[in-house]
Design a protein around this motif. Structure first.
Motif, short mmCIF file in Angstrom:
data_model
loop_
_atom_site.label_atom_id
_atom_site.label_comp_id
_atom_site.label_asym_id
_atom_site.label_seq_id
_atom_site.Cartn_x
_atom_site.Cartn_y
_atom_site.Cartn_z
N LYS A 234 0.84 -1.21 0.00
CA LYS A 234 0.00 0.00 0.00
C LYS A 234 0.87 1.26 0.00
O LYS A 234 0.65 2.18 -0.78
CB LYS A 234 -0.93 -0.01 1.22
N SER A 235 1.85 1.27 0.91
CA SER A 235 2.71 2.46 0.98
C SER A 235 3.53 2.61 -0.30
O SER A 235 3.74 3.73 -0.79
CB SER A 235 3.64 2.37 2.19
N SER A 236 3.96 1.48 -0.85
CA SER A 236 4.73 1.54 -2.10
C SER A 236 3.87 2.12 -3.22
O SER A 236 4.35 2.90 -4.06
CB SER A 236 5.19 0.14 -2.51
N ALA A 247 5.40 7.66 2.26
CA ALA A 247 5.11 6.73 3.34
C ALA A 247 6.28 5.75 3.48
O ALA A 247 7.00 5.47 2.53
CB ALA A 247 3.82 5.97 3.05
N ILE A 248 6.42 5.22 4.68
CA ILE A 248 7.54 4.33 4.97
C ILE A 248 7.28 2.94 4.39
O ILE A 248 6.21 2.36 4.62
CB ILE A 248 7.77 4.21 6.49
N VAL A 249 8.25 2.45 3.63
CA VAL A 249 8.14 1.13 3.02
C VAL A 249 9.20 0.23 3.65
O VAL A 249 10.38 0.57 3.68
CB VAL A 249 8.38 1.20 1.51
N THR A 250 8.77 -0.90 4.21
CA THR A 250 9.73 -1.91 4.69
C THR A 250 9.13 -3.29 4.41
O THR A 250 7.93 -3.41 4.20
CB THR A 250 9.99 -1.82 6.22
N GLY A 254 3.06 -4.68 8.90
CA GLY A 254 2.61 -3.83 10.00
C GLY A 254 3.46 -2.59 10.17
O GLY A 254 3.50 -2.00 11.24
N THR A 255 4.12 -2.15 9.10
CA THR A 255 4.96 -0.95 9.20
C THR A 255 4.12 0.30 9.39
O THR A 255 4.39 1.13 10.25
CB THR A 255 5.82 -0.80 7.92
N THR A 256 3.08 0.45 8.55
CA THR A 256 2.27 1.66 8.62
C THR A 256 1.31 1.54 9.79
O THR A 256 0.52 0.61 9.85
CB THR A 256 1.51 1.87 7.30
N ARG A 257 1.43 2.47 10.73
CA ARG A 257 0.62 2.42 11.94
C ARG A 257 -0.50 3.45 11.90
O ARG A 257 -1.54 3.26 12.50
CB ARG A 257 1.50 2.68 13.18
#
Ligand code: FFO
Ligand code: GTP
Ligand code: K
Length: 469
Positions: A234-236, A247-250, A254-257
């Motif tokens: 989603k963030s990607s 947005a942070i991508v890892t 559960g990265t995006t809080r």
């Protein structure tokens, strides 16, 4: 702030914060005394006067440009005085305070949001649709929206509305004249080809409504929520659509809080995208709150993108999510990471666009789209689908910006015209009803430009302006 007050008003007109130049603006019915008090001289209207701006003790606050407009030849239609100083917050605040003190006896007070423009409207410098366009021009987030807002401000929309209004009034005058001679009623509709004239007006109103719809899309845009299991990308996808690392991508599920909101533009149409916490069962307290927020965002969306991993799409967890999505909102399934699919994998075709044989989501009739947030494959098809969902018609020029209020008024006018047409289809003495519906249609159109508008509505419209406008 609905009723027209005649107090002189003052506000900082430029954006808060530091700037090259900052403007303090004053409007009032007669500002000559205040000008005299501030500068000790009269100011030639519309001349730039380079002057010291001193406080009451003769201490310099700034040296700037004073510009005086003699009413009615001003923005508000009243006397307007502008003090254009250096654009620092402390300078402008001191200037404002100094003016407020000097104008105390005159009743000078701080302006409410939109009050300058409200005066321009009440003094008939501009109509209501133009006043709204002032705010929309300031708020425009794309060049296309700014161009359309400027067209509204220049009166393009109002001119069309007024032209239609005039034709309705003309037809109604003919009817009303006939009402005085009951024996002519039967002939009236034939004599003036009233049905044909009405049909023409309806036609043109429909065209105007279609254009207004496009104008509204340009203003409001589309609110899209990215929802799905953790780690599906989603963030990607948000970052790929935004062309930026928002947005942070890892690789950690559960990265995006918390939600991450970004506005992008597709062909000038604003698309508000919300990236959300991935949906799953979790014991983590923070993640749980994030997931609750995801559901709250889903409730508010115009469109939900249900993002899934192309390798596992529509698995048990996705089906559980699908079941919980609100039935009233269109859901677009997007299958991500197609770059990871084996070329021979029959699950999704490597067309780089729509996954044509993937199961169609029957509820909305929307075909799933296969993409790779990583390579960009399929993103153009996704963008196009979002524009379609917004109702955007790329062929149709959007000549002006419109608001929901305008569209509502156009639709109301249309209903009254349809009623009038209905009455005209019978021949038995219903001309008074025909005339009444024409009157109501005219009133609806007039509400757009503000001839008949309640104080409440005016208050609502102008209070959403920024301070100083
Ligand atoms: N410095 C400054 N810049 C500004 C504004 C302003 O108030 N001050 N505006 C504020 O939003 C906009 C310009 N809008 C304006 C609209 C009408 C008149 C005006 O004086 N109208 C007179 C004269 C017209 C003419 O000479 O053609 C009139 O309508 O009678 C001034 C500014 C944008 N830029
Ligand atoms: N190969 C490939 N990897 C991808 C693609 N999209 C995302 N990824 C990877 O998948 C992982 C998760 O990506 P995110 O964008 O953080 O996923 P998310 O859905 O926001 O995850 P949560 O924050 O857990 O909800 C990262 O390692 C990404 O680099 C893609 O199209 N192809
Ligand atoms: K993420």
């Amino acid at each position: 702030m609905a009723a027209y007050s005649t107090d002189p008003i003052i506000a900082i007109a430029t954006a808060p914060g530091r700037g090259g130049i900052g403007v303090v603006r004053i409007s009032g019915q007669d500002l000559s005394a205040l000008v005299g008090q501030l500068f000790g001289v009269a100011l030639t209207p519309r001349h730039a006067h380079y002057l010291p701006f001193n406080d009451t003790h003769g201490q310099a606050i700034d040296a700037g440009i004073a510009l005086f407009f003699k009413g009615p030849h001003s923005y508000t239609g009243e006397d307007v005085l502008e003090l254009q100083g250096h654009g620092g917050p402390a300078v402008l605040r001191r200037l404002l305070e100094h003016c407020l003190r000097s104008g105390k006896e005159l009743g000078l007070r701080h302006a409410e949001p939109g009050e300058f423009t409200q005066r321009a409207f009440l003094n008939e410098r501009i109509d209501l649709a133009q006043a709204e366009a002032v705010a929309d021009l300031i708020d425009a987030s794309s060049e296309a929206a700014a161009r359309s807002a400027m067209a509204s401000l220049a009166g393009v929309f109002s001119t069309h509305v007024n032209a239609l209004s005039d034709r309705i009034v003309h037809l109604r005058m003919l009817v009303e004249a006939t009402l005085d001679f009951p024996e002519e009623e039967i002939d009236f509709l034939e004599k003036y080809q009233a049905r044909e004239a009405l049909a023409q007006i309806q036609n043109d109103l429909h065209a105007l409504t279609r254009q207004a719809q496009q104008g509204m899309i340009l203003r409001e845009g589309l609110h899209v929520v990215l929802a799905g299991q953790p780690n599906v990308g989603k963030s990607s996808l948000l970052n790929a659509l935004a062309g930026d690392d928002i947005a942070i991508v890892t690789p950690i599920a559960g990265t995006t809080r918390d939600k991450v909101t970004q506005q992008i533009h597709i062909q000038g149409v604003p698309i508000h995208i919300v990236d959300t916490a991935g949906l799953r069962d979790t014991d983590d307290a923070v993640e749980s709150i994030g997931i609750a927020r995801t559901w709250a965002e889903i409730e508010k969306a115009n469109v939900i993108i249900h993002l899934q991993d192309a390798r596992t799409h529509d698995d048990e967890l996705d089906s559980a999510i699908t079941k919980r999505l609100p039935a009233r909102t269109p859901v677009l399934k997007v299958f991500n990471k197609i770059d990871l699919l084996d070329a021979a994998d029959p699950a999704v075709r490597h067309t780089g666009s729509r996954a044509t044989h993937a199961p169609v989501d029957g509820r909305d009739g929307l075909e799933p789209i296969a993409i790779s947030a990583k390579t960009g494959a399929g993103l153009d098809a996704l963008r196009q689908t979002l524009l379609d969902l917004a109702g955007w018609n790329p062929g149709a020029q959007s000549p002006w910006l419109a608001r929901a209020r305008h569209l509502h008024a156009l639709q109301q006018a249309d209903e009254h015209l349809a009623q009038a047409a209905e009455h005209a289809s019978h021949n038995d003495r219903v001309l008074d009803l025909f005339a009444e519906e024409l009157r109501l249609a005219h009133d609806s159109l007039s509400s757009i430009t503000g001839q008949f508008t309640s104080d409440d509505l005016l208050g609502e419209i102008f209070s959403s302006f920024c301070i100083g406008k």
